[in-house]
Design a protein around this motif. Structure first.
Motif, PDB file in Angstrom:
ATOM      1  N   ASN A 225       1.932  13.736  -6.310  1.00 54.58           N
ATOM      2  CA  ASN A 225       0.924  13.971  -5.297  1.00 54.58           C
ATOM      3  C   ASN A 225       0.953  15.407  -4.780  1.00 54.58           C
ATOM      4  O   ASN A 225      -0.077  15.936  -4.356  1.00 54.58           O
ATOM      5  CB  ASN A 225       1.115  12.986  -4.134  1.00 54.58           C
ATOM      6  N   TRP A 226       2.116  16.032  -4.821  1.00 52.75           N
ATOM      7  CA  TRP A 226       2.199  17.446  -4.427  1.00 52.75           C
ATOM      8  C   TRP A 226       1.317  18.284  -5.355  1.00 52.75           C
ATOM      9  O   TRP A 226       0.501  19.100  -4.894  1.00 52.75           O
ATOM     10  CB  TRP A 226       3.642  17.934  -4.475  1.00 52.75           C
ATOM     11  N   GLY A 227       1.467  18.082  -6.649  1.00 52.85           N
ATOM     12  CA  GLY A 227       0.644  18.821  -7.594  1.00 52.85           C
ATOM     13  C   GLY A 227      -0.829  18.454  -7.486  1.00 52.85           C
ATOM     14  O   GLY A 227      -1.711  19.327  -7.525  1.00 52.85           O
ATOM     15  N   PHE A 228      -1.105  17.153  -7.348  1.00 47.54           N
ATOM     16  CA  PHE A 228      -2.479  16.657  -7.282  1.00 47.54           C
ATOM     17  C   PHE A 228      -3.223  17.260  -6.090  1.00 47.54           C
ATOM     18  O   PHE A 228      -4.331  17.812  -6.230  1.00 47.54           O
ATOM     19  CB  PHE A 228      -2.432  15.124  -7.208  1.00 47.54           C
ATOM     20  N   PHE A 229      -2.627  17.193  -4.897  1.00 48.99           N
ATOM     21  CA  PHE A 229      -3.333  17.674  -3.711  1.00 48.99           C
ATOM     22  C   PHE A 229      -3.291  19.195  -3.578  1.00 48.99           C
ATOM     23  O   PHE A 229      -4.085  19.767  -2.816  1.00 48.99           O
ATOM     24  CB  PHE A 229      -2.792  16.984  -2.461  1.00 48.99           C
TER      25      PHE A 229
END
Length: 576
Positions: A225-229
């Protein structure tokens, strides 16, 4: 196993008005994922805010959602799903409208936090309410929810770009008005829903993280989610596009998220397994993010990379959630709350950190950090590789404890078992279950064999949400009803529930393992009756079972005539 979700003549889209009311609200809720992306640069320019300040719209929304995940199931188990749903809708209507009236970035950030609380309450119960209210059966309810997911994710950025082109306030007012319509429809059309039999404790989601499998999958989701957001919250800036064009870009992204989440992810999982698919998918996400980082000066490259990223995000959302439900040895609501709490922390911090990295270094660095986050997610996932592969492997390949695969609960026994190899009967909640049990009883009488009745308690995963196919109490009552029918015919039987199965196709593997463990001479299942879209989107438990069974498999049609006998992969001596 009997796959029959609903009669073949019933369309999943022929539903009562209550279901359509909640489905409409789901569409609007899913719009929120990409709704604000097209207006991020406009907010930065018109409110004189830095990108890192604007990114706090994601941070406040997601961090509040993370904390709220610890509360939603506790609230729902006390006031009921419908009231929880209404509470969530009310909060979204109020705070989305207030965000549109604000003249400062700080005010919008604060109101987005309230919006996040409402969305957490809504999402935690919407799928369950649709399933409970749908007349098209469980399969029909899931297809309808998947449709709402796809429409919402795809249309959200388009609506955000269209309304944002008029005013940056437009998307906030638009959500408030649409959700108000959904609120009125929900209050008037959705019937009162019963409270769950068991109340969820506030500390249960935190305590559940002591289970290694759940903790590893949740930490994997933090870095994913860090990369996604990072991509979602910061990629709009180097594109240098108008609100309308940004809306079109993220609509393309949303279409790929929806299609690959619903139609492609299950096929890849069946072909390559969850672990291998996730490793490859996370690596490809890292590559795409690195490309964005290297070519941020090329708007065309960033646009194409963001749209392509949607395919990998759709796959990852579905398979990560499914993996959590497969390995977590706790009830579905508790596992979902634990997972949601941890993963949204990463999503909430990432956009803000991305903005700070760009301010202190340059615009390339946030995307390289996002790529590194995806690679770290691979490393974390690898520490739980055996747990995940054991949960999917055929019985002879599994190396871990049996409870890592599925929990077997014995409901009851009737009669005195003999030394004959049993007949395993696999049923679900479909109308053909009685025919399968009757056919197995006929064989048991002729062969003087006991019956081992098996009911798989499944979980459906749609995107990054999960729902029980039925309550545990309903599953237990169905098993007891079948045991009573067998006892009336004098057939000795044992009844079991297999819990923690997060994929319908995977249920076939679970049944095959159980049959091998009890030395079954034959397995009786129901013939699948659904086709078309339902068959395309749902893995076939029957096909998986026939492929992996070590004994004969008897496929019984709903009318109990014309049963087909399939020979398993190998004979088991006299049991063949």
């Amino acid at each position: 196993m009997n796959h029959q979700h609903s009669p073949a003549t019933v369309s999943p889209f022929r539903q009562p008005r209550a279901v359509w009311a909640v489905a409409f609200a789901c569409v609007v809720s899913f719009m929120g994922i990409g709704l604000v992306d097209p207006i991020l640069p406009a907010l930065s320019a018109k409110l004189h805010a830095t990108p890192s300040q604007v990114s706090l719209l994601f941070t406040s929304y997601l961090l509040v959602t993370a904390v709220a995940m610890l509360l939603t199931n506790m609230v729902s188990s006390r006031i009921g799903p419908k009231r929880t749903l209404i509470a969530g809708l009310v909060l979204i209507v109020i705070f989305a409208g207030l965000a549109g009236t604000s003249d400062t970035i700080g005010g919008i950030v604060g109101f987005r936090a309230g919006w996040g609380l409402g969305n957490a309450l809504f999402i935690a119960t919407s799928l369950a309410v649709i399933v409970a209210s749908a007349s098209g059966g469980f399969g029909g309810a899931i297809i309808l929810y998947e449709t709402a997911l796809g429409i919402g994710i795809a249309v959200g950025p388009l609506l955000g770009g269209t309304l944002g082109g008029i005013s940056w306030r437009g998307p906030f007012y638009g959500v408030s008005v649409l959700m108000f319509i959904a609120l009125i429809a929900t209050i008037t059309l959705v019937p009162k829903t019963p409270k769950p039999a068991e109340r969820t404790s506030l500390v249960a989601p935190i305590a559940a993280l002591r289970h290694r499998g759940l903790l590893i999958m949740s930490l994997t989701a933090v870095f994913y989610n860090w990369g996604f957001f990072t991509m979602l919250g910061y990629a709009p800036y180097p594109m240098h596009l108008s609100e309308h064009r940004l809306g079109l870009v993220f609509t393309g992204w949303g279409l790929l998220v929806a299609v690959f989440s619903v139609a492609v992810a299950p096929r890849l999982q069946r072909r390559f397994g969850t672990a291998k698919t996730l490793y490859a998918n996370l690596f490809l996400l890292a590559v795409v993010m690195a490309v964005i980082g290297a070519y941020t000066d090329s708007a065309t490259t960033v646009i194409v990379a963001v749209i392509v990223c949607g395919a990998f995000i759709g796959i990852n959302n579905t398979l990560t959630t499914q993996a959590v439900m497969t390995v977590a040895p706790v009830p579905r609501p508790v596992a979902s709350a634990s997972y949601g709490f941890v993963r949204f922390i990463g999503g909430g911090l990432a956009p803000f950190v991305a903005g700070k990295l760009a301010e202190h270094f340059n615009i390339h660095v946030p995307f390289y950090a996002g790529a590194a986050a995806f690679l770290i997610a691979i490393a974390v996932l690898a520490t739980g590789h055996r747990i995940l592969t054991d949960a999917e492997a055929p019985a002879e390949e599994a190396t871990g404890p049996a409870h890592a695969v599925a929990e077997i609960v014995t409901v009851g026994r009737t009669g005195e078992a003999n030394d004959q190899a049993p007949i395993v009967v696999a049923v679900d909640a479909g109308p053909a279950a009685a025919a399968v049990t009757a056919a197995a009883a006929d064989l048991a009488e002729r062969l003087h064999a006991p019956v081992d009745l098996l009911h798989v308690h499944e979980i459906a995963v749609v995107g990054d949400e999960a729902v029980d196919r039925e309550s545990y109490e309903q599953a237990r009552d169905r098993v007891r009803a079948h045991l009573d029918a067998l006892a009336a015919r004098g057939v000795p039987a044992a009844g079991h529930i297999l819990r923690s199965v997060a994929d319908h196709g995977h249920a076939g593997s679970v049944i095959a393992r159980h049959a091998e463990a009890v030395g079954a001479r034959l397995i009786a299942i129901g013939r699948p009756s659904h086709g078309g879209i339902a068959h395309m989107l749902d893995g076939s438990a029957g096909e998986r079972l026939i492929a992996e069974a070590g004994c004969r498999v008897l496929v019984v049609p709903p009318d109990a005539e014309g049963a087909q006998d399939h020979e398993g992969r190998q004979r088991i001596g006299a049991n063949g």
